[in-house]
Structure formats: C-alpha cells, structure tokens
Design an enzyme around this catalytic site. Structure first.
Site, PDB file in Angstrom:
ATOM      1  N   HIS A  60      -5.523   0.202  13.133  1.00  0.00           N
ATOM      2  CA  HIS A  60      -4.144  -1.228  13.554  1.00  0.00           C
ATOM      3  C   HIS A  60      -3.618  -1.157  13.832  1.00  0.00           C
ATOM      4  O   HIS A  60      -3.601  -0.492  15.320  1.00  0.00           O
ATOM      5  CB  HIS A  60      -3.849  -0.897  11.476  1.00  0.00           C
ATOM      6  CG  HIS A  60      -4.277  -1.364  10.544  1.00  0.00           C
ATOM      7  ND1 HIS A  60      -4.982  -0.615   9.897  1.00  0.00           N
ATOM      8  CD2 HIS A  60      -4.547  -2.236   9.737  1.00  0.00           C
ATOM      9  CE1 HIS A  60      -5.757  -1.305   8.461  1.00  0.00           C
ATOM     10  NE2 HIS A  60      -5.184  -2.587   8.644  1.00  0.00           N
TER      11      HIS A  60
ATOM     12  N   LYS B 102       1.749   0.204  11.931  1.00  0.00           N
ATOM     13  CA  LYS B 102       1.851  -0.035  10.321  1.00  0.00           C
ATOM     14  C   LYS B 102       2.189   1.913   9.862  1.00  0.00           C
ATOM     15  O   LYS B 102       1.810   3.071  10.977  1.00  0.00           O
ATOM     16  CB  LYS B 102       0.206   0.349  10.137  1.00  0.00           C
ATOM     17  CG  LYS B 102       0.047   0.207   9.117  1.00  0.00           C
ATOM     18  CD  LYS B 102      -1.494  -0.450   8.921  1.00  0.00           C
ATOM     19  CE  LYS B 102      -2.548  -0.267   7.164  1.00  0.00           C
ATOM     20  NZ  LYS B 102      -1.467  -1.330   6.759  1.00  0.00           N
TER      21      LYS B 102
ATOM     22  N   THR C  37       0.440  -1.288  -0.046  1.00  0.00           N
ATOM     23  CA  THR C  37      -0.099   0.113   0.156  1.00  0.00           C
ATOM     24  C   THR C  37       0.806   1.306  -0.485  1.00  0.00           C
ATOM     25  O   THR C  37       2.017   1.154   0.493  1.00  0.00           O
ATOM     26  CB  THR C  37      -0.808  -0.197   1.389  1.00  0.00           C
ATOM     27  OG1 THR C  37      -0.722   0.267   2.305  1.00  0.00           O
ATOM     28  CG2 THR C  37      -1.700  -1.240   1.281  1.00  0.00           C
TER      29      THR C  37
END
EC number: 1.17.1.8
Length: 254
Positions: free
Chosen positions: A147, A151, A93
């Site tokens: 999350h 992250k 991502t």
C-alpha cells in the site's frame, strides 16, 4: 435512500462525495460529517446536504451511514447509532475489540456490513483463497500486501481477512498461526503476512501457495480507489430493506 458520509475529508470519503454528486442509482447525499471546514463545494450537487460537526444531527438526517474514517471515529459514531439506529456500511480498518462489540449490538437493531475491502475483485480473491487452501492441503501459504506510504495500519485489514479465510479453510488456530516477523525455520501450520509500504499504491494483495517444484499465486491490484467508493454504495443499496443483522460481503455476491 438518504446517505450520510462519515469521514468525508479522507481519500475514500472524497470519492464517495464525488460519486454521490449527481445521485448514485437513486441514492441521495443527505448529510456530511466534518470536524473542520469541508473543502468540497456542494453548489453543483443535485441535493444540498447537511454539512455538520454535530454527530447526532448528522445521523438523524440520513437513512444510511457510509463510514470510511478512523477507529476512534467509528467508536463515537456507534454510540450515536445505538441510540438512533440506521443502516451502516463501514470500511474503516483497525477497529478495537470494544468497537466491534458495539457493532454487534447495533446489528440487533439495524442492518450493517463491515468489510476491510469493498471491491468485487477482493470478494472473488477471498473465495478463490478458501478453495485453494482447502484443495492444496500440503501447500505453504504466504500473503504479501502493498500500500501507499501514508497507510496507518499494518498488516492491512484486507490481508488479515484473507488470512482468516485461509485459516478457516485449513482449520488452523487463527490466534497463533499468524507470522508477521519470521526468524529461523518456518513452522508447518503458520501463514505469513509481509507488509510493504511505498509511493501511492492504492492496494495490492497476493496469496502464494507453495508446493514442491511449483507454486500458485493469486493476486488482486487496485488501480483506482473509486472501486472502494462505488463498492460501498452498492452495499448500501443492497442493505436497503434488509432485516437487522451483521452481513458479510460474500452474502451480497453469493
């Protein structure tokens, strides 16, 4: 089919190696790209893979690359894949526009799928989000994602993909509808994303549809990261023998 794992030292990369240890549904681990020494002991694997920091050698040794790395790493990988096209499954991502453009060029030469989340549950959540956004036209939409505290990207790629799904259903301006920091009154054609980071949460995404007197929440929780590794390998199997194109994960289940 021979599979190469790119980003093998990461959380999902290690799970991919574990899934491929005995051969996953006929998939063979043929190459592993590492920048430094790999911690994994390959002596118990059904096939001893090529473990290398030579990107060209890594790509040449496989038929399909499964990537869970970092944005800059994907950019370098695509440079090589454009010269030596192979099937690509990417779950990385936070990609830059230039990297996504390279991915589109590769799609003219080989089948590929880039998704922010490879789980079946998230695929279903996207479909439900589209339908609910379409049917409940007066509902305010808000997204909350949670999350682990390590992250790097925020909002998560999955939250952004859910946002895109909702904006398409509503016909909102995708560039201007996103609110990640709100002050004052809520504008009508906006969708907020709230980001939470803490502990070791694998991933939770909730979409709220708020009406007068009632609201609906659609939620997905990942309790084990292995779903992302298994999902990526299922995508690899699905892409085998497919024509060159950039595929969407919804096509796989649709």
């Amino acid at each position: 089919m021979k599979v190469g794992v790119y980003g093998a030292s990461g959380r999902i990369g290690k799970l991919l190696l574990e899934e491929l240890k005995g051969g996953y549904k006929g998939l063979e681990l043929s190459s592993v790209f590492v920048r430094q020494k790999c911690e994994t002991d390959f002596s118990s694997f059904s096939h001893a893979p090529l473990v290398t920091n030579d990107l060209k050698a890594f790509v040449k040794a496989c038929e399909c690359v499964v990537d869970f790395s970092l944005p800059k790493g994907v950019d370098h990988l695509l440079d090589v894949l454009l010269e030596c096209p192979k099937i690509l499954v990417s779950g990385t991502t936070g990609l830059e526009k230039e990297t996504l453009e390279k991915m589109q060029k590769l799609a003219l030469k080989a089948p590929l799928l880039h998704a922010h989340n490879m789980s079946i549950g998230i695929m279903m959540l996207n479909q439900l989000a589209f339908l609910t956004s379409l049917k409940l036209k007066d509902a305010d939409i808000e997204i909350v994602e949670t999350h682990h505290n390590l992250k790097k990207d925020a909002p998560s790629g999955t939250a952004l993909s859910l946002y895109e799904t909702c904006t398409k259903a509503r016909g909102y301006d995708e560039k201007n509808a996103l609110i990640t920091h709100r002050e004052g009154l809520r504008s009508k054609e906006s969708i907020g994303i709230a980001t939470l980071r803490g502990g070791d949460v694998a991933g939770k995404h909730t979409i709220g549809f708020y009406l007068e007197g009632e609201y609906i929440e659609l939620s997905h929780t990942a309790t084990n990261r292995s779903i992302f590794a298994k999902g990526a390998l299922e995508v690899a199997l699905w892409l085998k023998d497919k024509a060159a194109k950039k595929y969407e994960i919804s096509e796989m289940f649709g």
